[in-house]
Design a protein around this motif. Structure first.
Motif, PDB file in Angstrom:
ATOM      1  N   ARG A   2      33.112 -12.541  24.464  1.00  0.00           N
ATOM      2  CA  ARG A   2      31.728 -12.828  24.855  1.00  0.00           C
ATOM      3  C   ARG A   2      30.960 -13.579  23.764  1.00  0.00           C
ATOM      4  O   ARG A   2      29.746 -13.540  23.704  1.00  0.00           O
ATOM      5  N   ASN A  33      22.556 -16.275  28.240  1.00  0.00           N
ATOM      6  CA  ASN A  33      21.992 -15.573  29.393  1.00  0.00           C
ATOM      7  C   ASN A  33      20.665 -14.930  28.997  1.00  0.00           C
ATOM      8  O   ASN A  33      20.185 -15.108  27.872  1.00  0.00           O
ATOM      9  N   SER A  87      27.080 -12.869  25.430  1.00  0.00           N
ATOM     10  CA  SER A  87      26.978 -14.054  26.282  1.00  0.00           C
ATOM     11  C   SER A  87      27.640 -13.822  27.630  1.00  0.00           C
ATOM     12  O   SER A  87      28.366 -12.843  27.836  1.00  0.00           O
ATOM     13  N   ASP A  88      27.425 -14.760  28.529  1.00  0.00           N
ATOM     14  CA  ASP A  88      28.082 -14.756  29.834  1.00  0.00           C
ATOM     15  C   ASP A  88      29.143 -15.848  29.812  1.00  0.00           C
ATOM     16  O   ASP A  88      28.852 -17.016  30.061  1.00  0.00           O
ATOM     17  N   GLN A  89      30.369 -15.480  29.429  1.00  0.00           N
ATOM     18  CA  GLN A  89      31.483 -16.422  29.303  1.00  0.00           C
ATOM     19  C   GLN A  89      31.114 -17.616  28.421  1.00  0.00           C
ATOM     20  O   GLN A  89      31.436 -18.759  28.724  1.00  0.00           O
TER      21      GLN A  89
END
Length: 658
Positions: free
Chosen positions: A74, A39, A33-35
């Protein structure tokens, strides 16, 4: 539809969900993931499996309470409405390709690490997560939750389910396996509370039942709820008995849970002879647990179990899955790593193309890189997994080329395969009489049975992709230049290394041993890397007296943690002598002299000395062709001796770039 597997490929229902077949992609954390936000990599990952024919997708473990509940930095998150738009795109991408999806929601509890979250972990009780070789992790003592905090976390689970519903998911799955909070409440060793949340199975399941009731109240009875359950645990810190698991299953059924995904747990600090790495584990290993829970529910209620049981454990073999469904052992089959390595596995089964299914090797890289290295998941057989946006597009070549690939190991075959898919005219030359390269040696030690199917897969890929294969032909630079190729890919593998030790010429190579060469009864292996240690097990199982000498202070240092721990347990059980921080000085006809870190010299009797000191790149062909062909590539071990994962990745992206 493939008529060989009518149960597996026919539709089924879980709660109000109608699912196109009986396959379930189980949730597997990818750390992509993006934070915490979905995504493009996350979307592509799941869309590809939906496109590949899976019936139901359990989207990976998603945190209901960040940061304290995170597993990795993540990990996906669903503790705020700001995550809903990304989750909606993910659910839409899965539905677009005909699959249904549940979001697995969780809090990591005592398993969350301060280095990731910045906080002391919280848990049902102030009991530290013990070391488990299956995860290679232990943790600091958590802070015990108050009753009020437990209620707040229950609400966070319920609100996470509401967000999943708003995003378009068909339901949720509560994660209650491994080192997550759900398991911790159910376990008598992790949960030692004496209030309404502990003390007996009825109280320990209260956390789950409260969450389930709140979800049903907020999301409606038709919103599908599943539980991923450790039905039983083993080991020193095991806290769930089979009787507990049956009782929990009954209570979940009573509360309206639609399905149980059934596994077992292990809390063992050290491995023993009975522990087997995933590279040798049997097919369908967790399916029998489903039948046990079904029987338990029937004994307690007097009626057949109504809750659907999802069973699996290396169940990507359709014959194993079909037999389990036909016999009623389980109602659906979960497939995990099988669809990581082969996203279109179900489509290939439906199309009667089983020989094209790339096998999962059971190497454990996918988990190890996350838990030990803090990286996103990778796969030894699937170069795309965890690479950028997980883009599986293989565009056709703008201009077909005449391509020569030299070397029939995994790197060469992967390059040839992808180049052929793109429309290039590919010829592959292999000096041996068979395809496979180093895989023959990787699959030879004990408990590596799940690696052997890779060889027929590689052979079949060359056939179905119409690669022109030349075996028993060591092609020369001169012959290559005569053929006037547009591109040459060198994947020529390795040569054995040597050491400047007096008497080293008396050694035989570990690969010769793994290939069946006879040895004496007292054996010294020089080199305690993965090859040396696996060769030691291979020989010790034959009753040989084995000593391994390693210069470093750790044996098999580069191995995946779980596989290494199991291997060390086996070597201990077999009586193999392991000498670390030890330098080999001399080899004679009857002994090996070595020096330990204190400077003491030891003489070890040996009638056979085996060299396992690594390999060096065989790049002679590449060097001979430099500047002489339009395009030249050097990949795999002939570029740098490394792992199967590295070879597959280099082969794939070389083929993609031709």
């Amino acid at each position: 539809m493939n008529s060989k597997y009518p149960n597996l490929l026919s539709p089924g229902t879980i709660g109000s969900l109608e699912i196109r077949n009986k396959t379930v992609m189980c949730a597997m954390g990818m750390s992509q993931s993006d934070q915490g936000f979905v995504n493009q990599a996350v979307i592509n990952h799941y869309a590809e499996r939906a496109k590949g024919g899976i019936g139901l997708i359990m989207v990976e473990v998603t945190c209901v309470d960040a940061p304290v509940g995170l597993n990795t930095s993540r990990m996906l998150v669903i503790d705020d409405d700001k995550y809903i738009p990304g989750m909606a795109k993910l659910a839409d991408a899965i539905h677009e390709h005909g699959a249904k999806c549940l979001l697995q929601i969780s809090h990591t509890g005592r398993g969350s690490r301060r280095a990731v979250t910045g906080h002391q972990p919280v848990a049902p009780s102030a009991v530290a997560m013990p070391y488990s070789f299956m995860m290679g992790l232990s943790n600091e003592e958590p802070r015990a939750l108050t009753i009020e905090e437990i209620h707040e976390i229950e609400d966070k689970y319920a609100q996470a389910a509401v967000r999943a519903k708003k995003a378009g998911f068909d339901g949720i799955e509560l994660h209650s396996v491994g080192y997550y909070m759900g398991q911790q409440f159910l376990s008598s060793t992790a949960n030692i509370r004496t209030d309404e949340y502990g003390g007996n199975p009825e109280n320990r399941v209260r956390f789950h039942l409260n969450i389930i009731r709140k979800i049903k109240e907020l999301c409606g009875k038709d919103f599908t709820v599943a539980v991923k359950l450790s039905a039983v645990e083993q080991g020193e810190d095991a806290g769930i008995t089979m009787q507990d698991g049956m009782y929990y299953a009954k209570r979940f059924q009573e509360e309206g849970v639609d399905a149980l995904e059934v596994l077992a747990g292990t809390w063992k600090k050290e491995a023993s002879m009975e522990d087997i790495p995933d590279s040798g584990s049997p097919k369908g290993q967790a399916i029998g647990l489903c039948m046990a829970l079904k029987m338990g529910i029937q004994q307690m209620t007097g009626k057949p179990a109504a809750i659907k049981m999802i069973g699996g454990g290396r169940a990507q073999d359709p014959a194993v899955a079909e037999a389990a469904l036909a016999s009623g052992q389980c109602d659906f089959i979960f497939i995990g790593k099988g669809v990581l390595v082969q996203p279109d596995l179900v489509n290939l089964i439906e199309q009667d193309r089983e020989e094209e299914i790339r096998p999962c090797l059971g190497c454990g890289v996918c988990i190890d890189v996350q838990l030990q290295d803090g990286a996103c998941a990778r796969c030894s057989g699937n170069a795309v997994l965890g690479n950028g946006d997980n883009d599986y597009t293989i565009p056709p070549a703008q201009k077909p080329k005449k391509v020569i690939v030299v070397g029939g190991g995994v790197a060469g075959v992967e390059a040839a395969r992808i180049a052929a898919v793109r429309g290039h005219q590919v010829s592959l030359y292999e000096k041996a009489d068979k395809i496979g390269g180093q895989i023959f040696y990787a699959a030879a030690p004990p408990h590596k049975e799940n690696m052997a199917p890779l060889i027929p897969y590689l052979e079949h890929q060359l056939e179905v992709k119409h690669v022109d294969v030349h075996l028993n032909e060591e092609i020369t630079p001169e012959k290559i230049l005569e053929l006037k190729p547009d591109a040459v890919v060198c994947a020529t593998g390795v040569l054995p290394s040597t050491l400047p030790i007096p008497g080293f010429s008396r050694t035989i190579n570990a690969k010769e041993v793994l290939d069946g060469k006879e040895t004496g009864e007292q054996i010294v292996i020089i080199g305690g890397g993965s090859v040396g240690c696996e060769t030691a097990e291979y020989l010790a199982e034959k009753g040989k007296k084995v000593t391994v000498i390693e210069m470093l202070d750790t044996m098999a240092e580069k191995m995946v943690n779980v596989a290494r721990t199991i291997l060390m347990g086996h070597l201990k059980g077999l009586g193999v002598t392991l000498l670390t921080s030890c330098k080999c000085l001399e080899i004679t006809d009857s002994s090996v002299a070595c020096q330990d870190k204190e400077g003491t010299v030891h003489t070890i009797p040996a009638d056979t000395v085996v060299a396992a000191v690594g390999d060096k790149a065989d790049n002679a062909l590449y060097r001979a062709l430099e500047g002489k062909v339009p395009e030249l590539y050097n990949i795999g071990d002939s570029a740098k001796p490394d792992s199967i994962a590295a070879s597959v990745s280099q082969g794939y992206y070389c083929g993609l770039g031709l």
